[in-house]
Design an enzyme around this catalytic site. Structure first.
Site, mmCIF file in Angstrom:
data_model
loop_
_atom_site.group_PDB
_atom_site.id
_atom_site.type_symbol
_atom_site.label_atom_id
_atom_site.label_comp_id
_atom_site.label_asym_id
_atom_site.label_seq_id
_atom_site.Cartn_x
_atom_site.Cartn_y
_atom_site.Cartn_z
ATOM 1 N N SER A 127 32.684 -19.562 26.039
ATOM 2 C CA SER A 127 31.269 -19.923 25.858
ATOM 3 C C SER A 127 30.362 -18.697 25.950
ATOM 4 O O SER A 127 29.299 -18.740 26.537
ATOM 5 C CB SER A 127 30.878 -20.967 26.899
ATOM 6 O OG SER A 127 31.168 -20.511 28.218
ATOM 7 N N GLU B 19 20.207 3.970 18.962
ATOM 8 C CA GLU B 19 21.364 4.179 19.831
ATOM 9 C C GLU B 19 22.310 5.189 19.209
ATOM 10 O O GLU B 19 22.260 5.442 18.002
ATOM 11 C CB GLU B 19 22.081 2.844 20.100
ATOM 12 C CG GLU B 19 21.288 1.964 21.057
ATOM 13 C CD GLU B 19 22.078 0.767 21.570
ATOM 14 O OE1 GLU B 19 23.181 0.501 21.079
ATOM 15 O OE2 GLU B 19 21.556 0.098 22.469
ATOM 16 N N HIS C 21 33.202 3.115 28.804
ATOM 17 C CA HIS C 21 31.809 3.557 28.931
ATOM 18 C C HIS C 21 31.787 4.687 29.959
ATOM 19 O O HIS C 21 32.455 4.596 30.988
ATOM 20 C CB HIS C 21 30.920 2.393 29.388
ATOM 21 C CG HIS C 21 29.470 2.667 29.135
ATOM 22 N ND1 HIS C 21 28.739 3.504 29.940
ATOM 23 C CD2 HIS C 21 28.639 2.244 28.166
ATOM 24 C CE1 HIS C 21 27.511 3.578 29.458
ATOM 25 N NE2 HIS C 21 27.422 2.820 28.384
ATOM 26 N N ARG D 97 30.113 9.535 23.553
ATOM 27 C CA ARG D 97 30.534 8.712 24.683
ATOM 28 C C ARG D 97 31.911 9.094 25.242
ATOM 29 O O ARG D 97 32.081 9.270 26.443
ATOM 30 C CB ARG D 97 30.575 7.264 24.173
ATOM 31 C CG ARG D 97 30.491 6.224 25.219
ATOM 32 C CD ARG D 97 30.456 4.857 24.568
ATOM 33 N NE ARG D 97 29.109 4.311 24.618
ATOM 34 C CZ ARG D 97 28.832 3.017 24.475
ATOM 35 N NH1 ARG D 97 29.777 2.156 24.249
ATOM 36 N NH2 ARG D 97 27.592 2.591 24.551
ATOM 37 N N HIS E 62 35.264 -0.930 28.785
ATOM 38 C CA HIS E 62 34.023 -1.610 28.366
ATOM 39 C C HIS E 62 34.240 -2.601 27.230
ATOM 40 O O HIS E 62 33.798 -3.737 27.297
ATOM 41 C CB HIS E 62 33.039 -0.521 27.942
ATOM 42 C CG HIS E 62 31.667 -1.021 27.655
ATOM 43 N ND1 HIS E 62 30.953 -1.804 28.529
ATOM 44 C CD2 HIS E 62 30.847 -0.825 26.578
ATOM 45 C CE1 HIS E 62 29.767 -2.081 28.019
ATOM 46 N NE2 HIS E 62 29.682 -1.526 26.838
ATOM 47 N N ARG F 177 34.105 1.384 18.452
ATOM 48 C CA ARG F 177 33.000 0.478 18.110
ATOM 49 C C ARG F 177 31.676 1.233 18.091
ATOM 50 O O ARG F 177 31.371 2.003 18.997
ATOM 51 C CB ARG F 177 32.934 -0.629 19.157
ATOM 52 C CG ARG F 177 31.758 -1.560 19.022
ATOM 53 C CD ARG F 177 31.608 -2.403 20.268
ATOM 54 N NE ARG F 177 31.237 -1.600 21.410
ATOM 55 C CZ ARG F 177 30.256 -1.905 22.263
ATOM 56 N NH1 ARG F 177 29.550 -3.006 22.090
ATOM 57 N NH2 ARG F 177 29.981 -1.128 23.279
HETATM 58 C C1 LIG Z 1 27.961 -4.740 30.687
HETATM 59 C C2 LIG Z 1 28.147 -4.946 29.212
HETATM 60 C C3 LIG Z 1 27.160 -4.529 28.327
HETATM 61 C C4 LIG Z 1 27.318 -4.736 26.953
HETATM 62 N N1 LIG Z 1 26.294 -4.396 26.100
HETATM 63 C C5 LIG Z 1 26.400 -4.696 24.775
HETATM 64 C C6 LIG Z 1 25.301 -4.475 23.892
HETATM 65 O O1 LIG Z 1 24.236 -4.032 24.290
HETATM 66 N N2 LIG Z 1 25.465 -4.807 22.580
HETATM 67 C C7 LIG Z 1 26.630 -5.309 22.085
HETATM 68 O O2 LIG Z 1 26.721 -5.582 20.892
HETATM 69 N N3 LIG Z 1 27.680 -5.552 22.915
HETATM 70 C C8 LIG Z 1 27.587 -5.266 24.238
HETATM 71 N N4 LIG Z 1 28.640 -5.518 25.079
HETATM 72 C C9 LIG Z 1 29.841 -6.179 24.528
HETATM 73 C C10 LIG Z 1 29.528 -7.651 24.274
HETATM 74 O O3 LIG Z 1 28.770 -8.149 25.342
HETATM 75 C C11 LIG Z 1 30.802 -8.476 24.130
HETATM 76 O O4 LIG Z 1 31.669 -7.871 23.215
HETATM 77 C C12 LIG Z 1 30.472 -9.878 23.623
HETATM 78 O O5 LIG Z 1 29.508 -10.465 24.457
HETATM 79 C C13 LIG Z 1 31.722 -10.743 23.583
HETATM 80 O O6 LIG Z 1 31.338 -12.047 23.303
HETATM 81 P P1 LIG Z 1 32.433 -13.185 23.177
HETATM 82 O O7 LIG Z 1 31.695 -14.450 22.910
HETATM 83 O O8 LIG Z 1 33.488 -12.771 22.250
HETATM 84 O O9 LIG Z 1 33.120 -13.223 24.617
HETATM 85 P P2 LIG Z 1 32.482 -13.413 26.066
HETATM 86 O O10 LIG Z 1 31.013 -13.316 26.041
HETATM 87 O O11 LIG Z 1 33.197 -12.507 26.974
HETATM 88 O O12 LIG Z 1 32.879 -14.913 26.445
HETATM 89 C C14 LIG Z 1 34.228 -15.249 26.710
HETATM 90 C C15 LIG Z 1 34.252 -16.670 27.209
HETATM 91 O O13 LIG Z 1 35.597 -17.142 27.271
HETATM 92 C C16 LIG Z 1 35.809 -17.833 28.505
HETATM 93 N N5 LIG Z 1 37.239 -17.764 28.817
HETATM 94 C C17 LIG Z 1 38.008 -16.656 28.975
HETATM 95 N N6 LIG Z 1 39.281 -17.009 29.271
HETATM 96 C C18 LIG Z 1 39.326 -18.375 29.287
HETATM 97 C C19 LIG Z 1 40.341 -19.330 29.555
HETATM 98 N N7 LIG Z 1 41.606 -18.990 29.895
HETATM 99 N N8 LIG Z 1 40.020 -20.637 29.486
HETATM 100 C C20 LIG Z 1 38.771 -21.034 29.186
HETATM 101 N N9 LIG Z 1 37.751 -20.162 28.954
HETATM 102 C C21 LIG Z 1 38.027 -18.853 28.984
HETATM 103 C C22 LIG Z 1 34.915 -17.072 29.477
HETATM 104 O O14 LIG Z 1 34.649 -17.826 30.627
HETATM 105 C C23 LIG Z 1 33.684 -16.851 28.603
HETATM 106 O O15 LIG Z 1 32.865 -17.993 28.590
HETATM 107 C C24 LIG Z 1 28.505 -5.334 26.457
HETATM 108 C C25 LIG Z 1 29.499 -5.730 27.347
HETATM 109 C C26 LIG Z 1 29.332 -5.553 28.711
HETATM 110 C C27 LIG Z 1 30.403 -6.014 29.635
#
Ligand SMILES: Cc1cc2nc3c(=O)[nH]c(=O)nc-3n(C[C@H](O)[C@H](O)[C@H](O)COP(=O)(O)OP(=O)(O)OC[C@H]3O[C@@H](n4cnc5c(N)ncnc54)[C@H](O)[C@@H]3O)c2cc1C
Length: 504
Positions: A14, A120, A235, A279, A340, A375
């Site tokens: 989510s 950036e 990072h 970086r 990261h 990336r």
């Molecule tokens: C500190 C930080 C700063 C960042 N800044 C940037 C930025 O400025 N710009 C940018 O583009 N990207 C940034 N990133 C990267 C970006 O945030 C992520 O790549 C992106 O949010 C990933 O989204 P997602 O929906 O794929 O996964 P996520 O947002 O990680 O969501 C994964 C979901 O899966 C669920 N999940 C995992 N395993 C299971 C399981 N076994 N069963 C059920 N649910 C599960 C988790 O609970 C979570 O809800 C940053 C990352 C971090 C950590």
């Protein structure tokens, strides 16, 4: 006439990818049947990497910018491994998806009513939208969660994906552990993995505790092909205290400098650009300095910037420092590089379909080919948006099944802790790698075994599975490229091998 059975979609995760796909899927029909969506997420709905994203989302929304320029910058960052077609999809469709986020209610920062934009590293134009200064991810997650809560989407919080259910025809559902510990099964016509990255593989990571690569490991066990797994972006600066809160590059951009524990600056001797070198150069410079001083963190000195400026420009970082008892306007803060972002993941085509029928992957868990070996900053939130939209537009279509790698589980007998695994990965498979260290890591990983009884153990078992494929891929790539730095092959492109094939 009997109504048609709904087309059942189970979405695991989510963050931005899972929630975007869920909202899109409910608006669709498949062969005339409505789509019934269930989100399965292992913590509370908003917990994700997404909510911690600071910098923003890159997209071409301004007259002085062009899609060609964004494509060029993304390909340059990818160091020759990005898939051009995927990058074209990202940069062309990205602006539409970001406008949809604005329409959904994400309040991006504005100046005089117009969207503000940040510049950036490695972008040739200012094209990064941000919200709440450095709280972009929280704003995005908040709006998406509100929309999902207001919809008819079924949400199963604190439910853990244990495995995929699959047969010769492909994936047919998931095994899920409910909050009371019972193992159940959800049948599905399509399963969308949106479970994020695996930063918890390493001792230091900016990722929250949920980032244990569960979805990627489950896909691997179900026979899905992975891609580019050896590429993990580190990072340079996270707070060197538990939680490793990210300290944005922009802090150095504003004039903060790095100091060794004796107060001396070390970056100018490594690169003429000093703290503003790329970086990976800064991250390796810090790691080298730390190794030379027995792992002691280096210091980021932002004291010259003044308390008023720091509080205004970096409210989240200022709060994170204050919560940890640090006043960064008067005292240099300890920092360390930290895992990261994972460029690799479950291999997909341009429509987010994996190599296993019925299984779709989006967001950080997927590898669309956009990022290649590295990336470009702020492209990951965009990639999640664009390919989540594409995934739901092709629901119900199938891909021909591709050969499935046979995944052999470890036969070792030695017990280990997650901390042991993280330390091994940090020391041997982290910012700098070489053949001797990778072979050592592979042999140690082979001896480890875990029989998961708790959810934490299952997560650790997933991390072990992923560590093994990452080490195999890192060993196979006899070159330095993008985020993969081999001290025994320090120059890039020493081999013609473009892609490590994973079958273990
Ligand atoms: C500190 C930080 C700063 C960042 N800044 C940037 C930025 O400025 N710009 C940018 O583009 N990207 C940034 N990133 C990267 C970006 O945030 C992520 O790549 C992106 O949010 C990933 O989204 P997602 O929906 O794929 O996964 P996520 O947002 O990680 O969501 C994964 C979901 O899966 C669920 N999940 C995992 N395993 C299971 C399981 N076994 N069963 C059920 N649910 C599960 C988790 O609970 C979570 O809800 C940053 C990352 C971090 C950590």
């Amino acid at each position: 006439m009997t109504p048609r059975r709904p087309f059942r979609v189970v979405i695991v995760g989510s963050g931005i990818a899972g929630l975007t796909a869920a909202l899109g899927a409910t608006k669709r029909t498949v062969d005339g049947a409505p789509v019934e969506v269930t989100i399965v997420t292992k913590a509370e709905l908003a917990e994700s990497n997404t909510r911690y994203a600071q910098g923003g989302i890159a997209a071409v929304l301004f007259d002085d910018d062009s899609v060609e320029s964004h494509i060029h910058d993304t390909l340059a960052a990818g160091a020759g491994l990005s898939d051009r077609a995927a990058v074209e999809v990202l940069c062309t469709e990205g602006p539409y998806r970001v406008r949809e986020l604005v329409a959904l209610g994400v309040h991006f920062d504005r100046t005089d009513g117009e969207l503000s934009r940040g510049m950036e590293a490695a972008h040739s134009r200012a094209r990064v939208l941000h919200a709440g200064g450095d709280a972009t991810g929280a704003a995005v997650e908040h709006a998406l969660v509100a929309a999902v809560r207001a919809s008819r989407i079924r949400v199963l919080e604190n439910h853990f994906l244990a495995d995929l259910v699959h047969d010769d025809s492909g994936v047919t559902g998931i095994e899920v552990i409910a909050p009371d510990g019972t193992l159940g099964r959800l049948d599905a016509d399509a399963v969308i993995i949106a479970s994020g990255g695996a930063g918890q593989l390493f001792t230091h990571t900016t990722n929250p505790g949920i980032a244990t690569g569960d979805g990627v490991a489950a896909a691997l066990r179900a026979g899905a092909q992975l891609r580019d797994v050896e590429f993990y972006q580190f990072h340079p600066t996270a707070l060197a205290v538990p939680g490793n809160f990210l300290v944005s590059e922009a802090v150095r951009g504003e004039g903060a400098v790095l100091r060794a524990s004796d107060g001396s600056r070390f970056m100018p001797a490594i690169d003429p650009r000093g703290e503003l070198a790329p970086r990976d150069v800064v991250a390796r410079g810090i790691a080298k300095q730390m190794a030379a001083r027995g792992g002691e963190p280096v210091l980021l000195d932002a004291t010259a910037l003044g308390s008023g400026f720091l509080a205004r420009r970096f409210p989240s970082i200022s709060r994170a420092c204050a919560d940890r008892g640090i006043d960064w306007s008067t005292t240099p803060v300890p920092v360390t590089p930290a895992a990261h972002y994972w460029m690799g993941g479950i291999r997909t085509d341009l429509w987010a379909r994996t190599t296993v029928p019925g299984l779709i992957a989006i967001g950080e868990a997927a590898c669309t080919g956009v990022h290649g070996a590295n990336r470009l900053a702020s492209n990951s939130l965009l990639e999640a948006l664009v390919f989540a939209d594409r995934a739901v537009r092709t629901l119900g279509t199938t891909t021909p099944a591709a050969p499935r790698p046979v995944f052999g589980r470890t036969t070792g007998a030695a017990s280990f802790t997650r901390g042991d695994l993280q330390q091994l990965m940090w020391e041997r498979v982290g910012l700098s790698r070489d053949r001797v260290g990778l072979l050592h890591a592979a042999s140690v990983l082979d001896t480890w075994r875990i029989e998961p009884t708790t959810i934490a153990d299952r997560e650790t078992a997933n991390l072990l599975d992923l560590a093994r494929v990452i080490v195999a891929a890192a060993l196979a790539r006899d070159e330095s490229r993008g985020a993969h730095f081999r001290t025994d092959f320090p120059s890039p492109e020493l081999t013609t091998r473009k892609e490590a094939v994973l079958a273990c």
